[in-house]
Structure formats: C-alpha cells, structure tokens
Design a protein around this motif. Structure first.
Motif, short mmCIF file in Angstrom:
data_model
loop_
_atom_site.label_atom_id
_atom_site.label_comp_id
_atom_site.label_asym_id
_atom_site.label_seq_id
_atom_site.Cartn_x
_atom_site.Cartn_y
_atom_site.Cartn_z
N TYR A 168 32.95 10.68 28.02
CA TYR A 168 32.55 10.72 29.43
C TYR A 168 33.14 11.96 30.11
N GLY A 169 34.43 12.18 29.92
CA GLY A 169 35.09 13.32 30.55
C GLY A 169 34.58 14.66 30.05
N ASN A 170 34.20 14.72 28.79
CA ASN A 170 33.79 15.98 28.18
C ASN A 170 32.32 16.31 28.38
N ASN A 171 31.51 15.33 28.78
CA ASN A 171 30.07 15.55 28.77
C ASN A 171 29.33 15.24 30.06
N ILE A 172 29.76 14.23 30.79
CA ILE A 172 28.93 13.74 31.90
C ILE A 172 28.89 14.74 33.06
N ILE A 173 27.69 14.93 33.60
CA ILE A 173 27.49 15.79 34.77
C ILE A 173 26.49 15.13 35.71
N PRO A 174 26.48 15.52 36.98
CA PRO A 174 25.49 14.96 37.91
C PRO A 174 24.07 15.35 37.53
N GLU A 175 23.11 14.59 38.05
CA GLU A 175 21.72 14.85 37.70
C GLU A 175 20.81 14.79 38.92
N SER A 176 19.74 15.57 38.85
CA SER A 176 18.69 15.57 39.86
C SER A 176 17.74 14.40 39.62
N ARG A 177 17.61 13.55 40.62
CA ARG A 177 16.65 12.45 40.49
C ARG A 177 15.21 12.98 40.46
N ARG A 178 14.98 14.09 41.14
CA ARG A 178 13.65 14.69 41.10
C ARG A 178 13.27 15.06 39.67
#
Length: 263
Positions: A168-178
C-alpha cells in the motif's frame, strides 16, 4: 513467418497505482534484449507519497479523462522508431486493447484487464471493489484514494498483513473518477470484429476487482467474432490483482515472453 518482430515494449499502468510497479518486468525484458518504456499517466509524474500528498485537491488529476490517458500513450508510440509490443495491467489492459485497435502495436498482452464497454460482470467481488472508487454519487471534482481496507480487498486479498501494508505504501496513489468511469462509455469501445495482431489475456483466479470470469468474457468477445486473428487466454491459479508485485510475478512474465516468441 514470425508476426512479432519488435524489440520494443511499452508498459501501460492501470488505475490507483504508481507506474513503478513495472520495475521487475522492465528488468526482466531488458535482460532478454528488449528496449522497455515505462511512462506514467498524465498528472502522475511523482512518487506515490508526493501524489498522495495532493489528495483530494489535485485538480489536474481530477479532470483527467480516460481518452487523455489513451492519447498520451498513442503519442509516445508515434515517437518510437517501431511499433512496440504493448503490455498493460488492469485499466492498462484495456488501454493496450484500444491502442492495438488503432494499429499502434505489434502485439498486446492484457493482464487482469478492465473490460471494454459492454463486457460486464455481476460477481459480488467486482461490484464491491469498484463501488467506492467509481463513486457514482460522488463529486468528480476531487480524486479518490483507496483506503487501506479497499486495497486489502481489491488488490492484495490473500496476502499477509505486513505485505499488504508495505505494498500500500509503495504503490497506492489517488485516482481520477473521470478516468475510471471512461470505459463505461464510448471511450472504452472496441470493435471485436476488426482483425488485430496477436493478443493475449492473462487472468488470476483470486482477483476480486477484475475476476477471471470477466477477463474470459473479454477474450471470448474477440474469439467468437473472427478466426483470422490470434487471441489467447491464460488463467493463473492463486493470483490476485497485485499480480505484478507478487513474489511469483515471473510466472506471468515468462508466459508473456513465450507468447511473444511463439509468434
């Protein structure tokens, strides 16, 4: 006559995660003599922490459309000296299908792919994994960052708690719902009757967010439409959606290399 002669591979990342997840694959294929290109989506050029620190008010990313993502990779391809082999994971799996349809790839490998428009799944795990990220009743003006519990269920089910936290710490990033809603509409349309270069689908039996049955349905759409194009499917047992980062990632990498060498 061999169909796949390109020595260039373009890796296409999916949603919610950093493009750095391709590092093992990049080293693997470079050791086999390939030139490998790993580029982030637009608005995602930064470390996972840097991108998370912008949450939820990264308006550039929030406004990103799925068509922007596809066009971004199409532009990269047009700058290359040869058509590449396309390898994509999750939403990147759909992206490589679309790029192949546009005549921009010599072959494509779609790993645990998001389906094109009209290919649906009613499996509870699919609906549960995507309900919050899609945010049908949520604002499109803000990005979505998967919570740790969402990550555990959608990507890393079956892994130890320690490995889930590290991933989770190494990979997760925010995402555009669009962007992630885009494939539900015309941006995700595929003409399954159109002939195409060799195309391989890889799925995993334990994938919650993109179930193996959904990937098989995607594959069958091509397989049932025409017999002139090469379309193959392989399901790996015990693999979740974090397949690129699992200790067994080389299973899929070796299978992909064999597919490329076969044609």
């Amino acid at each position: 006559m061999k169909t796949i002669n390109s020595k260039t591979i373009l890796f296409v990342t999916g949603a919610f995660v950093s493009h750095n997840g391709w590092e093992n694959w990049k080293r693997f294929f470079e050791s086999k003599g390939y030139t490998c290109i790993v580029e982030p989506w637009p608005e995602k050029n930064g470390t996972p922490k840097e991108l998370r620190d912008k949450q939820p008010n990264d308006f550039g990313l929030a406004n990103l459309q799925y068509n922007d993502v596809v066009d971004h990779y199409a532009k990269i391809i047009r700058s290359l000296p040869e058509k590449p082999i396309l390898i994509g994971h999750s939403l990147g799996g759909l992206t490589v299908q679309i790029l192949l349809q546009r005549g921009l790839g010599e072959a494509a490998i779609a790993i645990h792919s998001v389906p094109p428009q009209g290919v649906l799944s009613f499996e509870p795990s699919f609906i549960r994994s995507l309900w919050k990220p899609l945010g049908i009743f949520s604002s499109l003006k803000k990005t979505h960052l998967m919570s740790f519990s969402e990550w555990q269920y959608a990507f890393t089910n079956g892994m130890s708690l320690e490995d889930q936290k590290e991933s989770y710490g190494n990979n997760i990033i925010p995402e555009s719902r669009r962007a992630i809603r885009g494939p539900l509409g015309s941006a995700g349309k595929i003409d399954f009757k159109k002939p195409h270069p060799p195309l391989l689908f890889i799925s995993g039996s334990e994938d919650h967010i993109m179930p193996a049955s959904l990937n098989f349905s995607n594959y069958k759409k091509y397989k049932n439409s025409h017999n002139d194009s090469i379309t193959e499917y392989k399901e790996f047992k015990g693999k979740n959606h974090f397949v690129l980062g699992l200790p067994s990632w080389q299973d899929e990498a070796n299978f992909s290399l064999d597919f490329i060498n076969k044609y």
